[in-house]
Design an enzyme around this catalytic site. Sequence first.
Site, PDB file in Angstrom:
ATOM      1  N   GLY A  23      -4.713  -2.316   3.225  1.00  0.00           N
ATOM      2  CA  GLY A  23      -4.020  -3.599   3.134  1.00  0.00           C
ATOM      3  C   GLY A  23      -4.961  -4.747   3.489  1.00  0.00           C
ATOM      4  N   LYS A  24      -5.776  -4.501   4.492  1.00  0.00           N
ATOM      5  CA  LYS A  24      -6.740  -5.524   4.924  1.00  0.00           C
ATOM      6  C   LYS A  24      -7.762  -5.804   3.819  1.00  0.00           C
ATOM      7  CE  LYS A  24      -9.439  -6.291   9.117  1.00  0.00           C
ATOM      8  NZ  LYS A  24      -9.775  -5.653  10.407  1.00  0.00           N
ATOM      9  N   VAL A  72       0.874  -1.179   0.000  1.00  0.00           N
ATOM     10  CA  VAL A  72       0.000   0.000   0.000  1.00  0.00           C
ATOM     11  C   VAL A  72       0.907   1.225   0.000  1.00  0.00           C
ATOM     12  CG1 VAL A  72      -1.722   1.294   1.339  1.00  0.00           C
ATOM     13  CG2 VAL A  72      -1.823  -1.214   1.261  1.00  0.00           C
ATOM     14  N   TYR A  74      -0.178  -9.778   9.049  1.00  0.00           N
ATOM     15  CA  TYR A  74      -0.722 -11.046   8.563  1.00  0.00           C
ATOM     16  C   TYR A  74      -1.334 -11.864   9.702  1.00  0.00           C
ATOM     17  CZ  TYR A  74       1.563  -9.660   4.306  1.00  0.00           C
ATOM     18  OH  TYR A  74       1.922  -8.944   3.198  1.00  0.00           O
ATOM     19  N   GLY A  81      -2.173   2.152   7.016  1.00  0.00           N
ATOM     20  CA  GLY A  81      -2.815   2.315   8.324  1.00  0.00           C
ATOM     21  C   GLY A  81      -4.265   2.749   8.237  1.00  0.00           C
ATOM     22  N   GLY A  94      -6.656   0.656   6.660  1.00  0.00           N
ATOM     23  CA  GLY A  94      -7.467  -0.524   6.374  1.00  0.00           C
ATOM     24  C   GLY A  94      -7.394  -1.017   4.938  1.00  0.00           C
TER      25      GLY A  94
END
Length: 140
Positions: free
Chosen positions: A84-85, A74, A112, A80, A82
């Site tokens: 990547g999630k 990202v 992870y 930070g 969200g």
Amino acid sequence: MDIDVSLSCEGVDWKAVSDTLKSVNMAFYEPEIHRKAFEASHTTVFAYHESKLIGFGRAISDGTYQAAIYDCAVREEFQGKGIGKIIMNSLLSELSHCNIVLYASPGKEGFYQSLGFRKMKTGMAYFQKNDVMRRLGFIE
Ligand SMILES: CC(C)(COP(=O)(O)OP(=O)(O)OC[C@H]1O[C@@H](n2cnc3c(N)ncnc32)[C@H](O)[C@@H]1OP(=O)(O)O)[C@@H](O)C(=O)NCCC(=O)NCCS
């Protein structure tokens, strides 16, 4: 923040992929090399904000029971939040029948773990540049 997620390699700015990987200290290559790698992958995910590519990830897989995730990144200014999630959950939902492996960049293991991944006790890797990967903290 409005995030658009695409699974398609169509129209992707491969220079932005290369530049992003470079900017977050991950392995990067010429844009054309990334195009080949992503297009040859089983699943690709791209996150956009206002039409700008801000993150991505990909998985190679047999499509049946094994998969491996690579190049999850990202852009720093969007970390930070969200994203990547979102990218990882999109990959996981496309691979819901598979065992999935990956190697985290040192310091990113917690990301992870928060998604359900667990450290492998017997993971082994044969890298093209073992000395470099040892120096970077990936292998013993
Ligand atoms: C690792 C990376 C993809 C995470 O993406 P992100 O958008 O910053 O992460 P998110 O905001 O979606 O975080 C999701 C969750 O993981 C946690 N998390 C994120 N980075 C973490 C870290 N380094 N250690 C522990 N937890 C972390 C967040 O706190 C959050 O937890 P929550 O769901 O309980 O709120 C991103 O920071 C990145 O691109 N880093 C540089 C490149 C890199 O190292 N990529 C990984 C290669 S293996």
